[in-house]
Design a protein around this motif. Structure first.
Motif, PDB file in Angstrom:
ATOM      1  N   VAL A  15      55.666  64.832  27.740  1.00 43.52           N
ATOM      2  CA  VAL A  15      55.413  64.893  26.545  1.00 43.52           C
ATOM      3  C   VAL A  15      56.018  65.997  26.078  1.00 43.52           C
ATOM      4  O   VAL A  15      56.308  65.960  24.634  1.00 43.52           O
ATOM      5  N   VAL A  16      56.133  66.892  26.651  1.00 45.22           N
ATOM      6  CA  VAL A  16      56.948  68.310  25.944  1.00 45.22           C
ATOM      7  C   VAL A  16      58.607  67.983  25.752  1.00 45.22           C
ATOM      8  O   VAL A  16      58.768  68.177  24.637  1.00 45.22           O
ATOM      9  N   VAL A  18      59.304  64.832  24.651  1.00 43.30           N
ATOM     10  CA  VAL A  18      59.353  64.064  23.418  1.00 43.30           C
ATOM     11  C   VAL A  18      59.286  64.867  22.438  1.00 43.30           C
ATOM     12  O   VAL A  18      59.877  64.722  21.160  1.00 43.30           O
ATOM     13  N   ILE A  19      58.500  66.046  22.505  1.00 40.72           N
ATOM     14  CA  ILE A  19      57.979  66.845  21.245  1.00 40.72           C
ATOM     15  C   ILE A  19      59.285  67.500  20.803  1.00 40.72           C
ATOM     16  O   ILE A  19      59.519  67.623  19.571  1.00 40.72           O
ATOM     17  N   PHE A  20      59.844  68.023  21.935  1.00 41.39           N
ATOM     18  CA  PHE A  20      61.079  68.624  21.420  1.00 41.39           C
ATOM     19  C   PHE A  20      62.292  68.155  20.924  1.00 41.39           C
ATOM     20  O   PHE A  20      63.277  68.398  20.187  1.00 41.39           O
ATOM     21  N   VAL A  22      61.725  65.203  19.347  1.00 43.26           N
ATOM     22  CA  VAL A  22      61.456  65.063  18.040  1.00 43.26           C
ATOM     23  C   VAL A  22      61.715  66.284  16.846  1.00 43.26           C
ATOM     24  O   VAL A  22      62.119  65.968  15.851  1.00 43.26           O
ATOM     25  N   ILE A  23      61.389  67.263  17.378  1.00 43.76           N
ATOM     26  CA  ILE A  23      61.714  68.415  16.633  1.00 43.76           C
ATOM     27  C   ILE A  23      63.037  68.773  16.482  1.00 43.76           C
ATOM     28  O   ILE A  23      63.660  68.911  15.196  1.00 43.76           O
TER      29      ILE A  23
END
Length: 152
Positions: A15-16, A18-20, A22-23
């Motif tokens: 998840v981390v 994917v979050i980074f 996306v950012i």
């Protein structure tokens, strides 16, 4: 705390990542990719069931390594701008030399009543005061000029 232990820790790192990512997709430069790579290292450690503190260290080390490695990569592929000579909106216009203009000494050029600092190209002849000069570009914070017969 139950979520952060055992086999589910790899999911947190996924998840981390994917979050980074996306950012990173929303930014112009390589800014969040460092943390995504660090999270990938931690994810691999989690898949091997290493301790959470080792995963955290790998996350931080991966981010720091990417911070040191990635900044030179984009600059390697970007062309270096040439600020010594570039096009001028006055290119092609003719003016009168108010003072002697040479490659190593800037002079003054009068174009339609306005005075501009000017130099000739390196290796070009000096343009004497009162002579015509044609603007061929802009460089070194002044116009680059040539004799009208040497116009390129």
């Amino acid at each position: 705390m139950l979520f952060l232990s055992g086999a589910s820790l790899w999911l947190l790192w996924a998840v981390v990542i994917v979050i980074f990512l996306v950012i990173e997709s929303m930014t112009v430069g390589l800014q969040a990719i460092w943390y995504a790579v660090g999270a990938l290292a931690a994810l691999i450690a989690a898949l091997f069931h290493l301790a959470p503190w080792i995963q955290l260290i790998l996350f931080l080390c991966g981010a720091v390594v990417q911070l040191l490695v990635t900044p030179p990569i984009p600059s390697h592929f970007m062309p270096t701008p040439d600020y010594t000579f570039r096009a001028s909106p006055l290119a092609g216009m003719t003016g009168k030399a108010e003072s002697e203009i040479g490659p190593e000494q800037s002079g003054s050029l009068n174009i339609a009543g306005k005075i501009f600092p000017a130099v000739t190209e390196e290796g070009a002849d000096v343009i004497p005061s009162g002579s015509d000069a044609v603007v061929i570009g802009f460089g070194h914070d002044c116009l680059v000029v040539a004799k009208p017969d040497a116009d390129k």
